[in-house]
Design an enzyme around this catalytic site. Structure first.
Site, PDB file in Angstrom:
ATOM      1  N   HIS A 162      -8.223   3.427  -1.339  1.00 56.44           N
ATOM      2  CA  HIS A 162      -7.157   2.417  -1.426  1.00 56.44           C
ATOM      3  C   HIS A 162      -6.296   2.433  -0.159  1.00 56.44           C
ATOM      4  CE1 HIS A 162      -4.054   0.067  -3.741  1.00 56.44           C
ATOM      5  NE2 HIS A 162      -3.288   0.580  -2.799  1.00 56.44           N
ATOM      6  N   GLU A 163      -5.793   3.598   0.188  1.00 51.07           N
ATOM      7  CA  GLU A 163      -4.907   3.685   1.354  1.00 51.07           C
ATOM      8  C   GLU A 163      -5.666   3.375   2.640  1.00 51.07           C
ATOM      9  OE1 GLU A 163      -1.879   3.547   0.945  1.00 51.07           O
ATOM     10  OE2 GLU A 163      -1.917   4.057  -1.181  1.00 51.07           O
ATOM     11  N   HIS A 199      -5.723  -0.305   3.142  1.00 48.31           N
ATOM     12  CA  HIS A 199      -4.500  -0.760   3.818  1.00 48.31           C
ATOM     13  C   HIS A 199      -4.596  -0.455   5.319  1.00 48.31           C
ATOM     14  CE1 HIS A 199      -2.058  -2.000   0.454  1.00 48.31           C
ATOM     15  NE2 HIS A 199      -2.059  -0.823  -0.126  1.00 48.31           N
ATOM     16  N   HIS A 220      -6.584  -2.944   7.199  1.00 53.28           N
ATOM     17  CA  HIS A 220      -5.813  -4.171   7.371  1.00 53.28           C
ATOM     18  C   HIS A 220      -4.951  -4.040   8.638  1.00 53.28           C
ATOM     19  CE1 HIS A 220      -3.330  -7.400   4.935  1.00 53.28           C
ATOM     20  NE2 HIS A 220      -4.034  -7.935   5.894  1.00 53.28           N
TER      21      HIS A 220
HETATM   22 ZN   LIG Z   1      -1.486  -0.289  -2.124  1.00 50.15          ZN
END
Ligand SMILES: [Zn+2]
Length: 675
Positions: free
Chosen positions: A466-467, A470, A473
């Site tokens: 998940h991290e 990010h 991105h």
């Molecule tokens: Zn998040």
């Protein structure tokens, strides 16, 4: 001082080893002065306002300040101490004052508005248009267009609202802290694990009492509701939990809830919006309350049959086990836990040996390589703030620099809990150069021991992905302006890159790349993966209904004119009508302790939890159709989503990637709610 202060000099990589605690305060003070001078230069210009001399100049102002504060606040989260916390107390008011002065700067707004009013004739690129809009709205949404009298009223409303939110939170906290359940007879705690009993006994001891104390704090409350067999006691604690700030005492929040809803509505009207939800949603992917309501209704219609079926199964299970004739709220967690244990015997200890930290990191890098051609090379020549922080140079297929990546994985005193992504330097294009970003992931994963390497729970594995989503991105950002770069996107869009990457953790093809047993090297068995998936979907219908009920309650407070609402409980009961499974509890009220929306920043935003899930499931369905490592789909995702930041409306970006608007079907299928 300037010459000796590393934060005020220009630097490529953050010069952590040169920065001493004493440098922060003077650096931030000086950087604020610098930023102010830059703003003054814009307003003092004798030239007519243009995009370049006003919007771009505003965008480029405060660079020293933003780099100094990003280092300071990142460290205040990842490696803090008393001194740093004290400095934060000093500089935070400076920074909010600077921010307020900026939004109230009339001369500056006049110039920004002059450019904004000509926007259609300036032939701006899409990104420049967005930048102009972003800066203009940062003024107009704070009342810059109002006359002086209305401006004054807005300030009054704002200050009342911030006081009310504060009081709301204080009441919830007081009600939480004022309650305790003391149990002296240990046999009443049948079912509760020993470790939980020990914590409760410890708490009693600290309070100078004999026995076991339970509170309304989650670490005490949740295991109690899950494991304690005694139904009367579960009822007692559950009712106490749901009665927070809804009792006949000085901490009652009913009046405050009504006041907050009405003042927010008034504020929105003053700024020219129909309701508070209209105001909030203007800067969201969902755009309008109609869209949000339609979204929630559609999911409800699809999820309700599954939820009702699960509820029946749970009722039958409780009847079979203990002869219950119907379920109450305080039975939910208890029987669900028992049913889950019966259906799935998969636990963390079984899975951990397959998830050695180093392998998972290699795994996520390999996934990024297969999708986006990124190469990660660990380097030792980059300055860090702690010896445990790893650094990687990230390059593309041609060996060109993409980003610098910091990874800080283990808990330390001085690091706050949780996991997050943050930025030390934004990507932007300036003076003909594409300045590449410096991105960091900070987590709190268990460390290696003398006997074992660091082994992650499955939840930690998905957190890492998940991290890292990010982080991608941020790393793949390719925009012109820093404030539109990377994860600087609307709030209901920002979890797409992170959540979508979690999907790879459930795919045998991806797990085969890294989920090897740390002793035997064996790849995680398929049956185990199946079990993980099934247990992740356990009671998904009921969970969905619960999330939807919160989203609907939020909209019931913020999507209408609340002035006719007289009774909080009645209004809430109405809002819950279509999502209700358990009998109502007269002593309980959700709104009076719904801190997300009345204290925190989630008002008219609770829907976005489900919204983000719909997005990520829909995006991943595209990968599944074409192959989870399909280059074409990955490239589309990179070019239309990951690299674009907030340069365009997220719905436009998403449709360009997917070819159509997101559809909830993929989420409902993944969750096993439809087939
Ligand atoms: Zn998040």
């Amino acid at each position: 001082m300037n010459q000796n202060n590393p934060l005020l000099q220009s630097f490529e990589e953050a010069p952590f080893s040169k920065i001493k605690t004493k440098h922060y305060q003077p650096a931030i003070k000086e950087a604020i002065a610098l930023a102010k001078a830059e703003i003054d230069a814009i307003t003092a210009s004798a030239e007519a306002p243009t995009f370049k001399n006003t919007i771009e100049a505003l965008e480029n102002s405060g660079e020293t300040l933003s780099r100094a504060t990003s280092i300071f606040f990142n460290l205040n989260s990842a490696e803090t101490n008393d001194e740093i916390q004290e400095i934060a107390q000093v500089v935070s008011p400076w920074l909010s004052e600077f921010g307020n002065d900026l939004t109230l700067n009339e001369a500056l707004f006049k110039r920004v508005k002059a450019v904004y009013d000509q926007r259609d004739s300036l032939e701006l690129s899409v990104e420049k248009h967005k930048l102009l809009e972003k800066h203009y709205k940062s003024f107009s949404r704070n009342g810059a267009n109002l006359n002086n009298e209305d401006k004054k009223e807005l300030r009054t409303l704002d200050s009342e609202l911030s006081k009310l939110s504060l009081t709301f939170g204080e009441h919830v906290l007081a009600e939480t802290n004022n309650y305790e359940l003391l149990i002296t007879d240990e046999s009443k705690l049948d079912g509760l694990p020993e470790s939980e009993k020990e914590s409760a006994a410890q708490l009693a001891k600290e309070k100078g009492k004999e026995g076991f104390i339970f509170t309304l704090q989650h670490p005490s409350y949740i295991p109690f509701m899950k494991y304690v067999k005694n139904r009367e006691l579960r009822k007692e604690l559950s009712i106490a939990f749901g009665a927070k700030a809804f009792q006949d005492n000085k901490y009652n929040n009913e009046e405050i809830v009504l006041k907050i809803a009405n003042l927010r509505h008034k504020r929105a009207n003053l700024l020219g919006y129909k309701t508070h939800a209209h105001f909030v949603l203007e800067e969201r992917m969902a755009k309008t309350p109609e869209k949000v309501n339609g979204f929630l209704e559609e999911l409800l219609e699809k999820a309700k049959p599954a939820a009702e079926k699960e509820f029946k199964e749970l009722t039958a299970f409780a009847q079979e086990l203990d002869g219950l004739d119907h379920l109450e709220k305080w039975d939910s967690a208890y029987y669900s836990e028992k049913l889950k244990q019966k259906l799935f015997d998969v636990d963390d200890e079984q899975l951990k040996p397959y998830f050695q930290l180093e392998n998972v990191i290699d795994g996520v890098f390999t996934v990024a390589n297969k999708l986006y051609d990124l190469q990660f090379k660990e380097v030792h020549d980059v300055d860090t703030y702690h010896e445990e922080v790893k650094t990687y140079r990230v390059t593309d297929v041609n060996g060109e620099e993409v980003a610098l990546f910091y990874a800080d994985f283990h808990p330390r005193e001085g690091k706050r809990g949780g996991a997050w992504m943050t930025v030390y330097r934004d990507q932007e294009k300036k003076d003909g150069k594409n300045i590449r970003p410096h991105i960091s992931n900070v987590c709190n994963f268990s460390r290696a021991t003398a006997k074992k390497p660091a082994l992650l729970t499955f939840n930690e594995v998905t957190t890492l992905f998940h991290e890292f989503g990010h982080a991608l991105h941020g790393m793949l950002a390719n925009t012109k302006y820093a404030s539109l770069s990377g994860a600087s996107v609307y709030w209901d869009f920002v979890e797409l890159p992170s959540q979508v990457l979690e999907n790879w953790c459930y795919e045998p093809e991806a797990l085969a790349l890294f989920a090897n047993h740390y002793k035997t090297g064996e790849i995680i068995p398929k049956e185990l993966i199946e079990k993980i998936k099934k247990s992740a979907n356990f009671q998904e219908g009921m969970q969905t209904l619960r999330q939807l009920s919160f989203g609907m309650l939020d909209m019931a407070w913020h999507g209408i004119d609340p002035s006719t609402i007289k009774n909080v409980k009645e209004h809430e009961t109405q809002a819950f009508e279509n999502t209700k499974l358990f009998p109502d509890v007269a002593e309980n009220c959700m709104s009076t302790s719904f801190s997300h929306i009345f204290q925190g920043g989630y008002s008219a935003g609770y829907y976005s939890y489900k919204w983000a899930e719909v997005l990520d499931a829909d995006a991943f369905a595209y990968f599944k159709e074409e192959g989870i490592f399909n280059k074409e789909v990955a490239t589309k995702f990179k070019e239309n989503v990951l690299s674009q930041g907030g340069t365009e409306d997220p719905m436009v970006l998403y449709k360009r990637f997917r070819g159509k608007e997101p559809n909830p079907e993929a989420l409902l299928k993944r969750a096993g709610l439809i087939h």
